[in-house]
Design a protein around this motif. Structure first.
Motif, PDB file in Angstrom:
ATOM      1  N   VAL A  53       0.124   8.786  -5.203  1.00 34.70           N
ATOM      2  CA  VAL A  53      -0.216  10.084  -4.596  1.00 34.70           C
ATOM      3  C   VAL A  53       0.840  11.128  -4.932  1.00 34.70           C
ATOM      4  CG1 VAL A  53      -0.434  11.278  -2.381  1.00 34.70           C
ATOM      5  CG2 VAL A  53      -1.657   9.149  -2.765  1.00 34.70           C
ATOM      6  N   LEU A  54       2.108  10.763  -4.848  1.00 31.72           N
ATOM      7  CA  LEU A  54       3.173  11.717  -5.137  1.00 31.72           C
ATOM      8  C   LEU A  54       3.187  12.135  -6.596  1.00 31.72           C
ATOM      9  CD1 LEU A  54       6.032  10.277  -2.925  1.00 31.72           C
ATOM     10  CD2 LEU A  54       4.795  12.420  -2.588  1.00 31.72           C
ATOM     11  N   VAL A  55       2.920  11.199  -7.500  1.00 24.00           N
ATOM     12  CA  VAL A  55       2.864  11.548  -8.925  1.00 24.00           C
ATOM     13  C   VAL A  55       1.670  12.459  -9.201  1.00 24.00           C
ATOM     14  CG1 VAL A  55       2.442  10.586 -11.229  1.00 24.00           C
ATOM     15  CG2 VAL A  55       4.155   9.561  -9.742  1.00 24.00           C
ATOM     16  N   LEU A  56       0.529  12.165  -8.583  1.00 24.54           N
ATOM     17  CA  LEU A  56      -0.638  13.036  -8.773  1.00 24.54           C
ATOM     18  C   LEU A  56      -0.392  14.431  -8.195  1.00 24.54           C
ATOM     19  CD1 LEU A  56      -3.605  10.581  -8.075  1.00 24.54           C
ATOM     20  CD2 LEU A  56      -2.855  11.517 -10.272  1.00 24.54           C
ATOM     21  N   LEU A  57       0.309  14.503  -7.090  1.00 26.37           N
ATOM     22  CA  LEU A  57       0.649  15.806  -6.522  1.00 26.37           C
ATOM     23  C   LEU A  57       1.599  16.576  -7.427  1.00 26.37           C
ATOM     24  CD1 LEU A  57       1.170  15.149  -2.712  1.00 26.37           C
ATOM     25  CD2 LEU A  57      -0.483  16.696  -3.750  1.00 26.37           C
ATOM     26  N   ALA A  58       2.484  15.882  -8.092  1.00 28.94           N
ATOM     27  CA  ALA A  58       3.495  16.535  -8.920  1.00 28.94           C
ATOM     28  C   ALA A  58       2.919  17.147 -10.188  1.00 28.94           C
ATOM     29  CB  ALA A  58       4.592  15.538  -9.275  1.00 28.94           C
ATOM     30  N   ILE A  59       1.653  16.885 -10.484  1.00 33.72           N
ATOM     31  CA  ILE A  59       1.047  17.426 -11.700  1.00 33.72           C
ATOM     32  C   ILE A  59       0.883  18.942 -11.598  1.00 33.72           C
ATOM     33  CG2 ILE A  59      -1.073  17.428 -13.084  1.00 33.72           C
ATOM     34  CD1 ILE A  59      -1.310  14.458 -12.491  1.00 33.72           C
ATOM     35  N   ILE A  93       1.723  23.800  -7.202  1.00 33.77           N
ATOM     36  CA  ILE A  93       1.663  23.803  -5.741  1.00 33.77           C
ATOM     37  C   ILE A  93       1.893  22.401  -5.202  1.00 33.77           C
ATOM     38  CG2 ILE A  93       0.148  24.192  -3.760  1.00 33.77           C
ATOM     39  CD1 ILE A  93      -1.093  26.489  -5.358  1.00 33.77           C
ATOM     40  N   GLY A  94       1.328  21.406  -5.873  1.00 37.60           N
ATOM     41  CA  GLY A  94       1.543  20.023  -5.457  1.00 37.60           C
ATOM     42  C   GLY A  94       2.985  19.593  -5.635  1.00 37.60           C
ATOM     43  N   LEU A  95       3.671  20.186  -6.608  1.00 35.75           N
ATOM     44  CA  LEU A  95       5.081  19.865  -6.829  1.00 35.75           C
ATOM     45  C   LEU A  95       5.928  20.290  -5.637  1.00 35.75           C
ATOM     46  CD1 LEU A  95       6.902  18.646  -8.981  1.00 35.75           C
ATOM     47  CD2 LEU A  95       7.272  20.937  -9.875  1.00 35.75           C
ATOM     48  N   LEU A  96       5.516  21.368  -4.982  1.00 32.92           N
ATOM     49  CA  LEU A  96       6.229  21.813  -3.791  1.00 32.92           C
ATOM     50  C   LEU A  96       6.121  20.801  -2.655  1.00 32.92           C
ATOM     51  CD1 LEU A  96       5.210  25.575  -3.804  1.00 32.92           C
ATOM     52  CD2 LEU A  96       7.401  24.587  -4.500  1.00 32.92           C
ATOM     53  N   VAL A  97       5.052  20.047  -2.649  1.00 32.16           N
ATOM     54  CA  VAL A  97       4.877  18.992  -1.649  1.00 32.16           C
ATOM     55  C   VAL A  97       5.480  17.675  -2.147  1.00 32.16           C
ATOM     56  CG1 VAL A  97       3.144  17.643  -0.390  1.00 32.16           C
ATOM     57  CG2 VAL A  97       2.793  20.087  -0.762  1.00 32.16           C
ATOM     58  N   ALA A  98       5.398  17.447  -3.454  1.00 32.00           N
ATOM     59  CA  ALA A  98       5.831  16.167  -4.007  1.00 32.00           C
ATOM     60  C   ALA A  98       7.348  15.991  -3.955  1.00 32.00           C
ATOM     61  CB  ALA A  98       5.345  16.029  -5.449  1.00 32.00           C
ATOM     62  N   GLY A 150       0.810  -1.215   0.000  1.00 34.83           N
ATOM     63  CA  GLY A 150       0.000   0.000   0.000  1.00 34.83           C
ATOM     64  C   GLY A 150       0.845   1.268   0.000  1.00 34.83           C
ATOM     65  N   ILE A 151       1.880   1.269   0.803  1.00 31.98           N
ATOM     66  CA  ILE A 151       2.744   2.445   0.867  1.00 31.98           C
ATOM     67  C   ILE A 151       3.574   2.565  -0.410  1.00 31.98           C
ATOM     68  CG2 ILE A 151       4.768   3.404   2.044  1.00 31.98           C
ATOM     69  CD1 ILE A 151       3.493   2.328   4.642  1.00 31.98           C
ATOM     70  N   GLY A 152       4.079   1.432  -0.895  1.00 36.81           N
ATOM     71  CA  GLY A 152       4.901   1.463  -2.097  1.00 36.81           C
ATOM     72  C   GLY A 152       4.124   1.908  -3.324  1.00 36.81           C
ATOM     73  N   ILE A 153       2.981   1.330  -3.551  1.00 32.11           N
ATOM     74  CA  ILE A 153       2.195   1.653  -4.743  1.00 32.11           C
ATOM     75  C   ILE A 153       1.367   2.916  -4.520  1.00 32.11           C
ATOM     76  CG2 ILE A 153       0.352   0.843  -6.263  1.00 32.11           C
ATOM     77  CD1 ILE A 153       1.407  -2.014  -5.708  1.00 32.11           C
ATOM     78  N   ALA A 173      11.423  11.913   1.039  1.00 32.50           N
ATOM     79  CA  ALA A 173      11.009  11.146   2.221  1.00 32.50           C
ATOM     80  C   ALA A 173      10.695   9.698   1.842  1.00 32.50           C
ATOM     81  CB  ALA A 173       9.794  11.799   2.870  1.00 32.50           C
ATOM     82  N   PHE A 174      10.092   9.505   0.680  1.00 27.02           N
ATOM     83  CA  PHE A 174       9.770   8.163   0.209  1.00 27.02           C
ATOM     84  C   PHE A 174      11.046   7.356  -0.029  1.00 27.02           C
ATOM     85  CE2 PHE A 174       8.471   5.023  -2.969  1.00 27.02           C
ATOM     86  CZ  PHE A 174       7.369   4.486  -2.330  1.00 27.02           C
ATOM     87  N   ILE A 175      12.068   7.994  -0.596  1.00 25.64           N
ATOM     88  CA  ILE A 175      13.359   7.324  -0.813  1.00 25.64           C
ATOM     89  C   ILE A 175      13.992   6.960   0.528  1.00 25.64           C
ATOM     90  CG2 ILE A 175      15.719   7.699  -1.647  1.00 25.64           C
ATOM     91  CD1 ILE A 175      14.440   9.322  -3.956  1.00 25.64           C
ATOM     92  N   LEU A 176      13.946   7.887   1.476  1.00 28.57           N
ATOM     93  CA  LEU A 176      14.499   7.612   2.806  1.00 28.57           C
ATOM     94  C   LEU A 176      13.741   6.474   3.481  1.00 28.57           C
ATOM     95  CD1 LEU A 176      16.533   8.475   4.975  1.00 28.57           C
ATOM     96  CD2 LEU A 176      14.790  10.032   5.841  1.00 28.57           C
TER      97      LEU A 176
END
Length: 187
Positions: free
Chosen positions: A91-97, A100-105, A83-86, A111-114
């Motif tokens: 969620v991060l890709v959708l935010l990056a669209i 403003i979401g890119l600033l969070v993504a 669930g976290i991996g997929i 954080a996801f890599i860490l």
């Protein structure tokens, strides 16, 4: 009756192209050199050993608790990891669209890599503790678990399909328990 010259020429041209298709398909299009599998396994061993060693040295109690949590509920840890991996990546890709979401993504991807690195280190310790715990019949020292887990992960990375599947499952368990603990700390 002799067939018209244009159909014979077209037929010969088609046969020529078909004859060269096999040769063209057999060409190697990769321009980058491939690393030796043994070299990649060695680098994997060193990275797992260093990152797992840092995790064990920095948080031995957390490492023992996380391994115990995986042993108590492996199915739940695996589902959390999936669930976290997929879900996290979606969620991060959708935010990056959006801008403003890119600033969070961007920090989210970091954080996801860490999270993946810590989960992978925990998976290395888990793999080593499963093998050494089975062999010794008790709870092995974490340092030994890291070394044995890194060695086993390196060997498994050399096995083409089965090794990759085993490493995926173990890494997903590690990601699941780390992600679940992180979400529990926020809620």
């Amino acid at each position: 009756m002799v067939p018209p010259r244009t159909s014979r020429t077209a037929l010969l041209s088609l046969l020529g192209v078909l004859a060269l298709a096999g040769t063209a398909a057999a060409q190697n299009l990769e321009s980058a050199q491939q690393l030796s599998p043994v070299f990649r396994a060695g680098v994997s061993f060193l990275i797992d050993l260093v990152v797992g060693g840092i995790l064990v040295a920095a948080a031995p109690a957390y490492t023992r608790d996380a391994i115990a949590e995986i042993r108590d509920d492996p199915g739940g840890s695996f589902l959390w990891g999936l669930g976290i991996g997929i879900g996290g990546l979606i969620v991060l890709v959708l935010l990056a669209i959006t801008i403003i979401g890119l600033l969070v993504a961007i920090p989210g991807f970091l954080a996801f890599i860490l999270l993946g690195i810590v989960g992978g280190a925990l998976a290395t310790v888990l793999l080593g503790s499963l093998v050494t715990g089975t062999a010794s019949g008790g709870s092995p020292p974490l340092g030994v678990s890291v070394a044995v887990g890194a060695l086993i992960a390196a060997v498994l990375s050399l096995v083409p399909i089965i090794g990759g599947v085993i490493l995926f499952v173990v890494d997903t368990l590690g990601l699941g328990v780390v992600g679940r603990n992180l979400i529990r700390s926020w809620v």
